[in-house]
Design a protein around this motif. Structure first.
Motif, PDB file in Angstrom:
ATOM      1  N   THR A 132       4.398  -5.197  -9.253  1.00 43.71           N
ATOM      2  CA  THR A 132       3.847  -6.285 -10.073  1.00 43.71           C
ATOM      3  C   THR A 132       3.000  -7.184  -9.194  1.00 43.71           C
ATOM      4  N   ASP A 133       2.121  -7.921  -9.851  1.00 39.37           N
ATOM      5  CA  ASP A 133       1.305  -8.904  -9.144  1.00 39.37           C
ATOM      6  C   ASP A 133       2.247  -9.851  -8.386  1.00 39.37           C
ATOM      7  N   ILE A 134       2.047  -9.996  -7.098  1.00 41.82           N
ATOM      8  CA  ILE A 134       2.971 -10.800  -6.284  1.00 41.82           C
ATOM      9  C   ILE A 134       3.047 -12.241  -6.788  1.00 41.82           C
ATOM     10  N   SER A 135       1.961 -12.705  -7.408  1.00 42.33           N
ATOM     11  CA  SER A 135       1.978 -14.105  -7.868  1.00 42.33           C
ATOM     12  C   SER A 135       2.957 -14.304  -9.027  1.00 42.33           C
ATOM     13  N   GLY A 180       0.840  -1.194   0.000  1.00 43.22           N
ATOM     14  CA  GLY A 180       0.000   0.000   0.000  1.00 43.22           C
ATOM     15  C   GLY A 180       0.872   1.239   0.000  1.00 43.22           C
ATOM     16  N   VAL A 181       0.582   2.150   0.919  1.00 44.52           N
ATOM     17  CA  VAL A 181       1.376   3.374   1.007  1.00 44.52           C
ATOM     18  C   VAL A 181       2.359   3.294   2.195  1.00 44.52           C
ATOM     19  N   GLY A 182       2.583   2.078   2.700  1.00 44.11           N
ATOM     20  CA  GLY A 182       3.711   1.885   3.611  1.00 44.11           C
ATOM     21  C   GLY A 182       3.419   1.946   5.094  1.00 44.11           C
ATOM     22  N   GLY A 183       2.213   1.556   5.503  1.00 46.53           N
ATOM     23  CA  GLY A 183       1.860   1.630   6.926  1.00 46.53           C
ATOM     24  C   GLY A 183       2.789   0.825   7.830  1.00 46.53           C
ATOM     25  N   PHE A 184       3.128  -0.383   7.414  1.00 50.14           N
ATOM     26  CA  PHE A 184       4.019  -1.203   8.236  1.00 50.14           C
ATOM     27  C   PHE A 184       5.384  -0.518   8.369  1.00 50.14           C
ATOM     28  N   ALA A 228       9.857  -4.248  -1.247  1.00 54.50           N
ATOM     29  CA  ALA A 228       8.449  -3.929  -1.054  1.00 54.50           C
ATOM     30  C   ALA A 228       7.718  -4.313  -2.331  1.00 54.50           C
ATOM     31  N   ASN A 229       6.522  -4.854  -2.171  1.00 54.53           N
ATOM     32  CA  ASN A 229       5.706  -5.184  -3.337  1.00 54.53           C
ATOM     33  C   ASN A 229       4.322  -4.584  -3.167  1.00 54.53           C
ATOM     34  N   GLN A 230       3.853  -3.920  -4.207  1.00 58.86           N
ATOM     35  CA  GLN A 230       2.520  -3.323  -4.169  1.00 58.86           C
ATOM     36  C   GLN A 230       2.009  -3.241  -5.594  1.00 58.86           C
ATOM     37  N   TRP A 231       0.817  -3.787  -5.814  1.00 57.13           N
ATOM     38  CA  TRP A 231       0.217  -3.756  -7.149  1.00 57.13           C
ATOM     39  C   TRP A 231      -1.296  -3.736  -6.997  1.00 57.13           C
ATOM     40  N   GLU A 232      -1.922  -2.712  -7.530  1.00 57.07           N
ATOM     41  CA  GLU A 232      -3.384  -2.615  -7.466  1.00 57.07           C
ATOM     42  C   GLU A 232      -3.939  -3.307  -8.710  1.00 57.07           C
ATOM     43  N   PRO A 233      -4.629  -4.445  -8.520  1.00 57.04           N
ATOM     44  CA  PRO A 233      -5.071  -5.211  -9.696  1.00 57.04           C
ATOM     45  C   PRO A 233      -5.923  -4.371 -10.642  1.00 57.04           C
TER      46      PRO A 233
END
Ligand SMILES: C[S@@+](CC[C@H](N)C(=O)[O-])C[C@H]1O[C@@H](n2cnc3c(N)ncnc32)[C@H](O)[C@@H]1O
Length: 422
Positions: A70-73, A11-15, A31-36
């Protein structure tokens, strides 16, 4: 042990904000983030602007950070750097498993839990810290507890002990009533595990939750509370009928309580109540005190619409099968009570919607939406964190997806102590 972190579903890095607030020496190696399905990747763009890897890592020898949009999968395990802590907030989906003839067992495609599992299996991080909606513990409604059982069993197979707790941020003094389940898992070969004195005995597991466990350190619970929902002590994973995770998927059901621990395949779960008497931050306290832009104020038409949406109603409706029934819902406080913490923020915040907050402006007394900065404050993000070029609608959207960073900061303090021992 190096304090290396992979942040999935970033997301925008909450953790990252929370952990870094607790201690600046965490090295985020990926970090990985991808909005399908979205061409423009607002959350990722915000993350990479806020955590500009070049400037942040200056001076830290040989650590390079991967930021993947990218899609984590599609990310192969060998592309993922080694790390000691895996963190991420992921969706509650159907975790059931099917037998697939010769190839063995298969979870449903697109179910993100299996991506976490795959990475934990390959990369073997010593610690996991995950976040999910609280209904994960009860899902699916036809076989309550199955999905969480599948998760616990697969972590058990990978050699982890798991502790979980549903935490409502407001119950520890923060500005939002946001209830989420936090899941902490540690490998049984860590020093933390070896010095934990955990056994499979019920009393020992109970004592862990109350006096020695991961969450009790920063999130104390009442010790004399006796819920009408009795604790559950369960050894299903160890029974002979359970040969693999598909057996859990087919047969397992358990009434998980809001706190619990799974060690060596034995589950102890108990309903606990927070023990917090400190300051309570309210919605009123996080509102902007100066003048806010006119566009946040409600028009008379919007006020009328909100009056209806938030009011009590009884409506006759017809189901798909043609039966008529009465849909009813109670009224909500309108505008929102500034002397209480805010309600749970959703991704639709600031649209004309029953769940949107409407507040009385501090300067004019007129009704208005929350500003994006106020939405950030409800989650404890720094002001204007998401002001990185995305349309305002997405600033609210990313906050609806995010978590209360103060909670991660508190957990980060405990993690710092744990890592000192490793
Ligand atoms: C619950 S949010 C986590 C928000 C984050 N903790 C934060 O503080 O902003 C889950 C995130 O996972 C992302 N996501 C969904 N499917 C994904 C996938 N297949 N690969 C990578 N990220 C995905 C979503 O875009 C969303 O930002």
């Amino acid at each position: 042990m190096e304090k290396t972190v992979v942040e999935l579903f970033a997301g925008v890095g909450g953790f990252r904000i929370g952990l870094t607030n607790a201690n600046s020496d965490w090295n985020f190696v990926m970090a990985n983030q991808w909005e399908p399905g979205k061409k423009v990747q607002h959350a990722f763009d915000c993350y990479s602007k806020r955590f500009d890897k070049h400037s942040e890592l200056e001076g830290k020898d040989s650590i390079t950070e991967l930021q993947l949009n990218t899609d984590i999968s599609t990310v192969e395990a060998h592309e993922i750097p080694s790390h000691s802590l895996l963190v991420g907030g992921f969706p509650c989906q159907d975790y059931s498993v099917a037998r697939t003839g010769a190839t063995g067992l298969e979870g449903k495609k697109g179910v993100l839990w299996w991506e976490i599992y795959r990475i934990a299996k390959e990369k073997k991080p010593s610690f996991l810290l995950l976040e999910n909606v609280d209904r994960l513990l009860k899902s699916p409604s036809k076989q309550r507890g199955r999905d969480f059982g599948v998760m616990l069993y697969s972590l058990y197979q990978l050699g982890y002990t798991v502790e979980w707790r549903i935490i409502n941020a407001a119950e520890y003094g923060f500005a939002q009533r946001r209830r989420r389940v936090f899941i902490f898992a540690f490998k049984n070969d860590t020093n933390y595990s070896k010095t934990s004195n955990l056994t499979e005995e019920q009393d020992n597991l109970k004592d862990w939750l109350h006096t020695r466990g991961f969450f009790q350190n920063e999130f104390p619970i009442q010790n004399d509370y006796e819920s009408k929902h009795k604790p559950v002590y369960d050894k299903t994973f160890l029974t002979e009928e359970i040969k693999d995770v598909a057996d859990i998927s087919d047969n397992f059901a358990l009434s998980f309580r809001n706190s619990g621990v799974m060690h060596n395949g034995v589950i102890y779960t108990e309903e606990t109540l927070p023990d917090y008497t400190g300051h309570q931050v309210t919605l009123g306290e996080i509102l902007e005190t100066g003048r806010v832009d006119d566009r946040y104020f409600l028009t008379p038409q919007q006020i009328e619409k909100f009056n209806y949406l938030k009011g009590p109603k009884r409506i006759e409706r017809t189901s798909k099968e043609g039966f008529s029934y009465i849909f009813s819902e109670g009224g909500m406080t309108f505008p929102d009570d500034l002397s209480l913490p805010g309600r749970t923020m959703l991704t639709s915040e600031a649209s004309v919607n029953r769940s949107t907050h409407v507040v009385s402006d501090k300067v004019t007394g007129k009704l208005r939406f929350l500003t994006p900065v106020e939405a950030e404050r409800l989650n404890g993000f720094p002001d204007n964190w998401t002001d990185t070029g995305m349309p305002e609608k997405f600033r609210y959207f990313t906050m609806g997806n995010a978590l209360v960073v103060h909670l991660i900061e508190k957990m980060g303090k405990t993690l710092n102590m744990i890592f000192e021992q490793e």
